[in-house]
Scaffold this motif. Structure first.
Motif, PDB file in Angstrom:
ATOM      1  N   GLY A   1      10.537  -6.756   6.260  1.00  0.00           N
ATOM      2  CA  GLY A   1      11.109  -6.329   4.997  1.00  0.00           C
ATOM      3  C   GLY A   1      11.375  -5.155   4.826  1.00  0.00           C
ATOM      4  N   THR A   2      11.625  -4.394   3.858  1.00  0.00           N
ATOM      5  CA  THR A   2      11.484  -2.962   3.568  1.00  0.00           C
ATOM      6  C   THR A   2      10.335  -2.448   3.563  1.00  0.00           C
ATOM      7  N   THR A   3      10.205  -1.373   4.321  1.00  0.00           N
ATOM      8  CA  THR A   3       8.915  -0.506   4.434  1.00  0.00           C
ATOM      9  C   THR A   3       9.178   0.946   4.134  1.00  0.00           C
ATOM     10  N   LEU A   4       8.054   1.674   3.913  1.00  0.00           N
ATOM     11  CA  LEU A   4       8.107   3.080   3.667  1.00  0.00           C
ATOM     12  C   LEU A   4       7.728   3.956   5.067  1.00  0.00           C
ATOM     13  N   GLY A   5       7.442   3.026   6.241  1.00  0.00           N
ATOM     14  CA  GLY A   5       7.117   3.746   7.645  1.00  0.00           C
ATOM     15  C   GLY A   5       8.270   4.585   8.037  1.00  0.00           C
ATOM     16  N   PRO A   6       7.954   5.578   8.734  1.00  0.00           N
ATOM     17  CA  PRO A   6       8.622   6.469   9.300  1.00  0.00           C
ATOM     18  C   PRO A   6       9.668   5.774  10.730  1.00  0.00           C
ATOM     19  N   ASP A   7       8.799   4.817  11.157  1.00  0.00           N
ATOM     20  CA  ASP A   7       9.298   4.140  12.623  1.00  0.00           C
ATOM     21  C   ASP A   7       8.911   2.562  12.452  1.00  0.00           C
ATOM     22  N   LEU A   8       8.898   2.163  11.546  1.00  0.00           N
ATOM     23  CA  LEU A   8       8.221   0.706  11.468  1.00  0.00           C
ATOM     24  C   LEU A   8       9.573  -0.108  11.639  1.00  0.00           C
TER      25      LEU A   8
ATOM     26  N   THR B   1      -7.750  10.394  -8.813  1.00  0.00           N
ATOM     27  CA  THR B   1      -7.399  10.815 -10.102  1.00  0.00           C
ATOM     28  C   THR B   1      -6.003  11.105 -10.400  1.00  0.00           C
ATOM     29  N   TRP B   2      -5.682  11.981  -9.164  1.00  0.00           N
ATOM     30  CA  TRP B   2      -4.278  12.480  -9.089  1.00  0.00           C
ATOM     31  C   TRP B   2      -3.323  11.216  -9.306  1.00  0.00           C
ATOM     32  N   CYS B   3      -3.419  10.288  -8.232  1.00  0.00           N
ATOM     33  CA  CYS B   3      -2.654   9.190  -8.243  1.00  0.00           C
ATOM     34  C   CYS B   3      -2.617   8.093  -9.339  1.00  0.00           C
ATOM     35  N   TRP B   4      -3.659   8.128  -9.951  1.00  0.00           N
ATOM     36  CA  TRP B   4      -3.885   7.183 -11.264  1.00  0.00           C
ATOM     37  C   TRP B   4      -3.068   7.750 -12.512  1.00  0.00           C
TER      38      TRP B   4
ATOM     39  N   PHE C   1       0.953  -4.731  -6.180  1.00  0.00           N
ATOM     40  CA  PHE C   1      -0.190  -3.815  -5.989  1.00  0.00           C
ATOM     41  C   PHE C   1       0.102  -2.441  -6.558  1.00  0.00           C
ATOM     42  N   PHE C   2       1.261  -1.780  -6.433  1.00  0.00           N
ATOM     43  CA  PHE C   2       1.338  -0.522  -7.094  1.00  0.00           C
ATOM     44  C   PHE C   2       2.179  -0.221  -8.251  1.00  0.00           C
ATOM     45  N   GLY C   3       2.623  -1.623  -8.655  1.00  0.00           N
ATOM     46  CA  GLY C   3       3.576  -1.470  -9.779  1.00  0.00           C
ATOM     47  C   GLY C   3       4.893  -0.624  -9.578  1.00  0.00           C
TER      48      GLY C   3
ATOM     49  N   ALA D   1       7.266   4.009  -6.829  1.00  0.00           N
ATOM     50  CA  ALA D   1       8.133   5.247  -6.971  1.00  0.00           C
ATOM     51  C   ALA D   1       7.214   6.474  -6.397  1.00  0.00           C
ATOM     52  N   ALA D   2       6.078   6.687  -7.193  1.00  0.00           N
ATOM     53  CA  ALA D   2       5.236   7.816  -7.057  1.00  0.00           C
ATOM     54  C   ALA D   2       4.652   7.947  -5.530  1.00  0.00           C
ATOM     55  N   THR D   3       4.156   6.641  -5.074  1.00  0.00           N
ATOM     56  CA  THR D   3       3.647   6.715  -3.625  1.00  0.00           C
ATOM     57  C   THR D   3       4.574   7.205  -2.796  1.00  0.00           C
ATOM     58  N   ALA D   4       5.925   6.871  -2.697  1.00  0.00           N
ATOM     59  CA  ALA D   4       7.007   7.020  -1.854  1.00  0.00           C
ATOM     60  C   ALA D   4       7.174   8.564  -1.566  1.00  0.00           C
ATOM     61  N   VAL D   5       6.873   9.276  -2.899  1.00  0.00           N
ATOM     62  CA  VAL D   5       7.171  10.865  -2.867  1.00  0.00           C
ATOM     63  C   VAL D   5       5.823  11.540  -2.688  1.00  0.00           C
TER      64      VAL D   5
END
Length: 669
Positions: A322-329, A406-409, A462-464, A469-473
């Motif tokens: 599927g679609t991933t956020l990996g640099p080389d997966l 805390t930052w992530c939340w 799991f991320f919502g 979106a925030a995780t990707a950045v």
């Protein structure tokens, strides 16, 4: 080695580091010259510090006085310069500003992701002024003719300072966690496990020779001169060919893929490349044989696995993940690294169990810190004060992880994801640091992103949407492009720090370098953007990777997915293989394979490094087999000469490139 560290070394390291932090982006973007950084043993810091070793020794010899710097001081200067160089460009700022300005910059270019992600991402992460961003990409009018102060005065600091302050909290918090991780595990690796650090071996040998006043005779070693002359002549010939094509060259790259079929058992080698890089061969020779053998051996096995799956009809398309956020997966079998990373992390914790237990007991039972444990108290129930680890790195690590969670939340991740994502960041940082430091990898890239593990196991829900979106950045800022990551350099610093008598001053040097490098990197890239225009800086690779990252995040939000069973299957297989490798490595002294090779085999960096590792291992094996350690101690200087020759010529051609429109690159880009 003399462990004294004086204030003069700290000041020199800061001055040299700030210069490199400012000059490296200019050299790479405006000058389009030989990259001064890149990798975990960057060119410019070692080139400059090596000359400092030579000049210091020569001045001491002529004046009959002690060297101005001791060996440990020059090592600390080198360490600081590496941190500044990495953060100044490839380790952070090369992609950082493209990352935080892309939503505004490409808002009018009909990209689907700008419509989907912009409402989900926090406003405080991005500059809110379209005019400021456009000017940043195009440059201010007449900026090329302005002086430094004029350009700085035209930068809209009111737009940038709030954004950079928010990101500085995240970045410095992450650096703090890395420093605590280094302090917590560094002593374990250096003292208890006696891990070999091949990449810092040459600077440390130079430092020992300087302190013993043998550096000039060290340079006259016949084996060293042979290696130095060979590497020098190789690149002198190829450099002349680069500028004058009529001069013949000695190829350092052989495209061997044409000798293998596109389909069948050997199809995994269809793009095989043979790089001949003397410095990388030298690093491989200085690495233990078991590790160097495993590095190239597992790379060959990974190619055979690809062909075997094809022959058996089990080969999966890239879309299976599927679609991933990996640099080389890309290839599904690369997902094995997810499971192998987790198991190897647990193995590192298990190896450090006594050290960690002593640290915890130092917090819980401070009254036990006596010279001798009371009668009836177990060996690890009460720890002698002479070797009790400091408790604050563990407390700082927990505090830093709480800050990141805390930052992530706060910025949109659900609580469970906000806790587990920083933990995956920590896993990747520790394992990558061990891989680079013990494996002697001057260049390494990740296969899977930290978020790919959580997304594969739990799905995007799991991320919502906002969390995805925030995780990707966030991930793109520090945990995706590992070519010049800070954490391995910090662990190299733990090796250097162990040689110093005043270790707190080394820690101070590291802390100052991290803070000042971040500030200098921010200011330098803003200056270059507003003076020349960011689009003129040759950041095509950074832009492409950032856009791909945003587009993948948009697809995952538009089309949410559940747990990916192929990812789980391959990750589980990777975990099982890693567990078996660790068991055999730990239990059987004759076992030839080291787990580190399995961790690295799917990295694109091994496409460059596998053949140098093969040559380094072969030479190491033959020397030890036929001549023993006495011959090894002599012949190793030949490979040290290869390293010195490569970096000497790399630095010289970088200087030549300052005065030419083209530059010959000693190392592959």
């Amino acid at each position: 080695m003399n462990g004294r560290l004086r204030l003069r070394a700290l000041v020199t390291g800061l001055v040299l580091g700030l210069f490199l932090c400012v000059f490296t982006p200019y050299n790479n973007t405006i000058g389009h010259n030989t990259p001064l950084g890149g990798g975990h043993f960057p060119l410019a810091p070692f080139f400059l510090v090596a000359w400092m070793f030579v000049m210091d020794s020569l001045a001491s010899h002529l004046t009959r006085r002690r060297p101005f710097f001791s060996g440990i001081e020059l090592l600390v200067i080198w360490l600081m310069a590496v941190l500044f160089t990495g953060i100044g460009y490839a380790g952070l700022s090369e992609t950082f500003f493209v990352n935080i300005t892309a939503p505004e910059r490409f808002a009018g270019d009909a990209y689907r992701w700008t419509e989907v992600l912009r409402p989900l991402l926090p406003e405080s992460w991005f500059p809110g002024s379209a005019e400021a961003v456009n000017q940043f990409y195009q440059g201010i009018k007449g900026g090329r003719d302005m002086g430094v102060l004029d350009v700085l005065s035209h930068i809209p600091w009111g737009v940038w300072l709030p954004v950079l302050s928010v990101w500085a909290v995240f970045i410095l918090g992450t650096f703090f966690v890395m420093v605590c991780l280094m302090l917590l595990f560094g002593r374990q690796w250096v003292v208890n496990e006696r891990v070999l650090f091949p990449l810092v071996r040459v600077p440390m040998l130079m430092g020992e020779a300087l302190d013993q006043k043998k550096l000039l005779s060290w340079w006259s070693n016949s084996y060293l001169l042979i290696g130095l002359i060979f590497a020098t002549m190789l690149h002198l010939l190829n450099g002349l060919h680069f500028y004058y094509p009529s001069v013949p060259e000695m190829p350092t790259l052989v495209l061997a893929g044409s000798y293998f079929p596109k389909f069948g058992l050997f199809s995994g080698f269809h793009k095989l490349k043979l790089y001949f890089i003397p410095a990388f061969i030298g690093f491989a020779f200085l690495t233990t044989r078991q590790i160097s053998f495993s590095m190239w051996g597992f790379y060959i096995l990974s190619g055979l696995l690809f062909g075997l799956l094809y022959v058996m009809g089990w080969q999966l398309p890239e879309a299976a993940l599927g679609t991933t956020l990996g640099p080389d997966l890309a290839r599904p079998e690369g997902a094995q690294t997810i499971g192998s990373y987790i198991i190897f992390f647990l193995f590192l914790v298990w190896l450090a169990r006594h050290h960690l237990k002593a640290t915890v007991l130092g917090i819980l039972k401070p009254s036990c810190a006596t010279d001798q444990p009371p009668s009836g108290v177990g060996r690890f129930d009460c720890v002698p004060s002479g070797w009790t680890p400091s408790a604050w790195p563990l407390a700082g690590l927990l505090l830093g992880m709480a800050l990141l969670s805390t930052w992530c939340w706060y910025f949109g991740l659900p609580l469970a994801a906000a806790i587990l994502l920083p933990i995956m960041f920590l896993v990747v940082m520790l394992v990558t640091s061990r891989l680079v430091c013990q494996g002697g990898l001057p260049y390494f890239t990740l296969t899977a992103a930290p978020s790919d593990a959580l997304m594969g196991f739990f799905g995007t829900g799991f991320f919502g949407s906002a969390g995805m979106a925030a995780t990707a950045v966030m991930q793109k800022v520090l945990f995706l492009d590992m070519r010049e990551a800070v954490a391995p350099t910090l662990f190299h610093g733990s090796k250097i720090r162990q040689q110093s008598r005043n270790r707190n001053l080394v820690l101070t040097a590291i802390a100052l370098s991290l803070v000042l490098a971040l500030a200098a990197a921010f200011i330098t890239m803003l200056f270059l953007g507003y003076k020349y225009g960011l689009r003129e800086l040759g950041l095509e690779w950074a832009t492409q990777t950032v856009l791909a990252n945003y587009e993948n995040a948009q697809r995952l939000i538009d089309q949410p997915v559940g747990p990916n069973y192929w990812t789980i299957t391959y990750a589980s297989a990777g975990a099982v293989v890693m567990a078996l490798l660790i068991f055999c490595y730990y239990k059987f002294p004759w076992w030839p394979l080291h787990p580190l090779g399995y961790l690295a085999c799917y990295s694109t960096g091994m496409q460059i490094l596998w053949f140098p590792f093969f040559l380094g291992w072969l030479c190491n094996h033959l020397v030890l087999h036929y001549g023993g350690t006495s011959l090894f101690n002599r012949v190793r200087f030949l490979f040290i000469g290869l390293i010195l020759g490569d970096f000497l010529m790399g630095g010289i051609f970088a200087v030549v490139g300052l005065f030419n429109n083209q530059s010959y690159n000693v190392f592959p880009l």
